[in-house]
Design a protein around this motif. Structure first.
Motif, mmCIF file in Angstrom:
data_model
loop_
_atom_site.group_PDB
_atom_site.id
_atom_site.type_symbol
_atom_site.label_atom_id
_atom_site.label_comp_id
_atom_site.label_asym_id
_atom_site.label_seq_id
_atom_site.Cartn_x
_atom_site.Cartn_y
_atom_site.Cartn_z
ATOM 1 N N UNK A 41 0.835 -1.203 0.000
ATOM 2 C CA UNK A 41 0.000 0.000 0.000
ATOM 3 C C UNK A 41 0.868 1.249 0.000
ATOM 4 N N UNK A 42 0.565 2.164 -0.917
ATOM 5 C CA UNK A 42 1.317 3.404 -1.060
ATOM 6 C C UNK A 42 0.347 4.565 -0.910
ATOM 7 N N UNK A 43 0.637 5.481 -0.002
ATOM 8 C CA UNK A 43 -0.191 6.674 0.173
ATOM 9 C C UNK A 43 0.464 7.831 -0.565
ATOM 10 N N UNK A 75 -4.499 9.744 -2.355
ATOM 11 C CA UNK A 75 -4.786 8.497 -3.055
ATOM 12 C C UNK A 75 -4.039 7.355 -2.383
ATOM 13 N N UNK A 76 -4.747 6.257 -2.177
ATOM 14 C CA UNK A 76 -4.141 5.054 -1.633
ATOM 15 C C UNK A 76 -4.026 4.039 -2.761
ATOM 16 N N UNK A 77 -2.807 3.637 -3.077
ATOM 17 C CA UNK A 77 -2.546 2.691 -4.163
ATOM 18 C C UNK A 77 -2.233 1.330 -3.551
ATOM 19 N N UNK A 78 -2.985 0.325 -3.939
ATOM 20 C CA UNK A 78 -2.749 -1.041 -3.468
ATOM 21 C C UNK A 78 -2.232 -1.886 -4.629
ATOM 22 N N UNK A 79 -1.022 -2.422 -4.487
ATOM 23 C CA UNK A 79 -0.472 -3.360 -5.460
ATOM 24 C C UNK A 79 -0.686 -4.764 -4.919
ATOM 25 N N UNK A 80 -1.343 -5.611 -5.697
ATOM 26 C CA UNK A 80 -1.660 -6.954 -5.225
ATOM 27 C C UNK A 80 -0.385 -7.757 -4.992
ATOM 28 N N UNK A 81 -0.519 -8.781 -4.170
ATOM 29 C CA UNK A 81 0.648 -9.590 -3.818
ATOM 30 C C UNK A 81 1.322 -10.190 -5.045
ATOM 31 N N UNK A 82 0.516 -10.630 -6.038
ATOM 32 C CA UNK A 82 1.111 -11.242 -7.224
ATOM 33 C C UNK A 82 1.523 -10.211 -8.271
ATOM 34 N N UNK A 136 -5.819 -0.562 6.990
ATOM 35 C CA UNK A 136 -4.720 -1.008 6.137
ATOM 36 C C UNK A 136 -3.397 -0.448 6.640
ATOM 37 N N UNK A 137 -2.324 -1.171 6.408
ATOM 38 C CA UNK A 137 -0.990 -0.667 6.730
ATOM 39 C C UNK A 137 -0.413 0.032 5.512
ATOM 40 N N UNK A 138 0.122 1.213 5.709
ATOM 41 C CA UNK A 138 0.743 1.970 4.624
ATOM 42 C C UNK A 138 2.235 1.636 4.606
ATOM 43 N N UNK A 139 2.702 1.139 3.473
ATOM 44 C CA UNK A 139 4.101 0.727 3.344
ATOM 45 C C UNK A 139 5.002 1.838 2.830
ATOM 46 N N UNK A 247 11.001 7.621 5.222
ATOM 47 C CA UNK A 247 12.305 6.954 5.355
ATOM 48 C C UNK A 247 12.274 5.515 4.869
ATOM 49 N N UNK A 248 11.066 4.941 4.700
ATOM 50 C CA UNK A 248 10.972 3.559 4.229
ATOM 51 C C UNK A 248 10.946 3.456 2.710
ATOM 52 N N UNK A 249 10.949 4.584 2.043
ATOM 53 C CA UNK A 249 10.781 4.590 0.590
ATOM 54 C C UNK A 249 12.003 5.177 -0.084
ATOM 55 N N UNK A 250 12.718 4.342 -0.816
ATOM 56 C CA UNK A 250 13.916 4.784 -1.508
ATOM 57 C C UNK A 250 13.807 4.586 -3.002
ATOM 58 N N UNK A 251 14.929 4.764 -3.682
ATOM 59 C CA UNK A 251 14.959 4.654 -5.136
ATOM 60 C C UNK A 251 14.494 3.281 -5.612
#
Length: 448
Positions: A41-43, A75-82, A136-139, A247-251
């Motif tokens: 999940x990306x906010x 916007x909350x973007x959810x990328x499925x596990x697969x 939801x947890x935001x990654x 800080x959890x999001x890098x290149x």
């Protein structure tokens, strides 16, 4: 050689992503191993702040007045596990929620518009508030402001938008004609911020933002900007100049996200807005807010937590027996039959009963709907309530619809208008984005 080295470096970094490593390593028998999980999940937020802008920049960006120092876009973007599906859910800025408790404070957190969480505790509180209200947890977290958005759109090659009617909003600087246009960052900002259009308010604006994002992703895919890790890395580097991350999001995270989105077909990318039950919930000291539809919003977040598609889920978007495409409350109708008039009122049409002046002998045939020219969509809504009625267009100065009942029996159906359907229903990108070719590049120069 330099490109090969860069590619190997990027791939080495991407291997640290568990989901990419899992996809890249086939298991025995040719099956692909999958790490357990719920997807990513990306906010993504856009900030309404004028801090640091000169008077000239404010004029150029059409952002005069006081900023709220809050999130203007969320916007909350959810990328499925697969990694075979992406779901993009817009959270309207005026959503009325309870904030997460700010760090270092005690007691019950206050309620307010969700965009105010940023003002209280910046990005961290905005993230925790979204987590609190969605479950939801935001990654990952991405944030930009007016100038960052403008720069990002320019760096990514502009934005294609389309409209079936002219759009003009003096507050945002938007002024485009009917058709398809390729906008630079400045004009795209005006398009994304416009609220004083028809329909007014946040939901129509949010749907336009979704449509623009769908077309931008399509454009990046067509140009190959996300076709492989190396190209995705170049796109991510340009994007990092316009956005801030946590800080959890890098290149490598941005490369992985971009590479995933670039490989998804349009029918595997979903867009939706949180379902709303009250569109003008007044709160003292807060103003007009939006209340989420409790059961449907809960179904939306449950679907994402379970890593399921949101399109086609009738818990999120129930399918009524007879759906109205436009709002009956905006359609004034004169009906020359009392029973039909009463039945239409149940669907909230604005009805005037003219049965007292109806002819003693009804004209042969079914009921006839005479509607003002140019009101075809509203005529279709009224016709849905009166199946079998004939439609007849006429030039009328009073903008009133007339229903003349004929000799044949009239069946009146109760129609259901759901503003969530018109402005925020779950839909895949292939149904949302513009069709046809974008306007020539000169469109930007002429109107920029």
């Amino acid at each position: 050689m330099r490109r090969l080295i860069a590619g190997l470096t990027v791939l080495a970094g991407l291997a640290s992503w568990p989901w990419i490593g899992a996809q890249a390593a086939p298991a025995a028998g040719g099956a692909v191993e999958r790490n357990p999980g719920r997807g990513t999940n990306i906010l993504i937020v856009g900030i309404d702040s004028r801090a640091g802008l000169s008077a000239a920049e404010k004029r150029r960006l059409h952002v005069g007045g006081e900023g709220c120092d809050c999130t203007d876009v969320m916007m909350l973007v959810h990328l499925s596990e697969d990694r075979r599906r992406a779901s993009v859910v817009s959270i309207p800025r005026d959503s009325y929620v309870q904030y997460a408790t700010p760090e270092g404070t005690a007691g019950e957190a206050p309620h307010g518009k969700i965009n105010g969480a940023f003002k209280i505790g910046r990005g961290p509180l905005a993230v925790r508030t979204v987590e609190k209200v969605t479950g939801l947890s935001v990654d990952h977290y991405l944030e930009t402001d007016f100038t960052g958005f403008e720069r990002a759109v320019d760096d990514l090659g502009g934005a294609t938008v389309c409209t079936d009617k002219p759009l003009r909003d003096e507050n945002s600087g938007l002024d485009i004609t009917t058709g398809t246009h390729h906008l630079d960052g400045n004009r795209a900002l005006g398009y994304a911020r416009a609220r004083h259009l028809d329909p007014p308010g946040d939901l129509g604006r949010v749907r336009r933002q979704q449509r623009m994002l769908a077309d931008m992703l399509d454009g990046l895919t067509v140009r190959g900007a996300l076709a492989d890790p190396v190209r995705a890395a170049d796109t991510a580097r340009r994007l990092l100049g316009s956005v801030r991350t946590d800080e959890r999001t890098g290149m490598n995270d941005l490369i992985g996200i971009g590479w995933t989105l670039g490989r998804l077909p349009a029918d595997r990318t979903e867009f939706a807005t949180v379902p709303i039950s009250h569109f003008d919930h007044r709160v003292p000291g807060v103003g007009s807010t939006l209340l989420w539809h409790e059961s449907r919003a809960r179904a939306l977040w449950e679907a994402l937590r379970a890593d399921r598609p949101i399109t086609g889920d009738t818990r999120i978007l129930p399918v009524p027996e007879t759906r109205a495409e436009t709002n009956p409350a905006g359609i004034r109708v004169r009906v020359d039959d009392a029973k039909v008039a009463t039945a239409l009122e149940r669907s909230r049409f604005v009805v005037t009963d003219t049965s007292a002046s109806a002819p003693a002998v009804r004209p042969a045939g079914p009921a006839v709907i005479t509607f003002p020219a140019g009101r075809e969509a509203d005529a279709a809504t009224l016709a849905a309530a009166l199946p079998g009625a004939r439609l007849r267009s006429a030039d009328r100065p009073d903008a009133v619809f007339d229903v003349t009942v004929g000799s044949e029996p009239v069946v009146v159906k109760t129609v259901t208008y759901d503003r969530n359907v018109a402005e925020g229903a779950p839909v895949t990108a292939d149904r949302l984005r513009c069709s046809g070719s974008p306007a020539p590049a000169s469109d930007t120069a002429q109107h920029g």
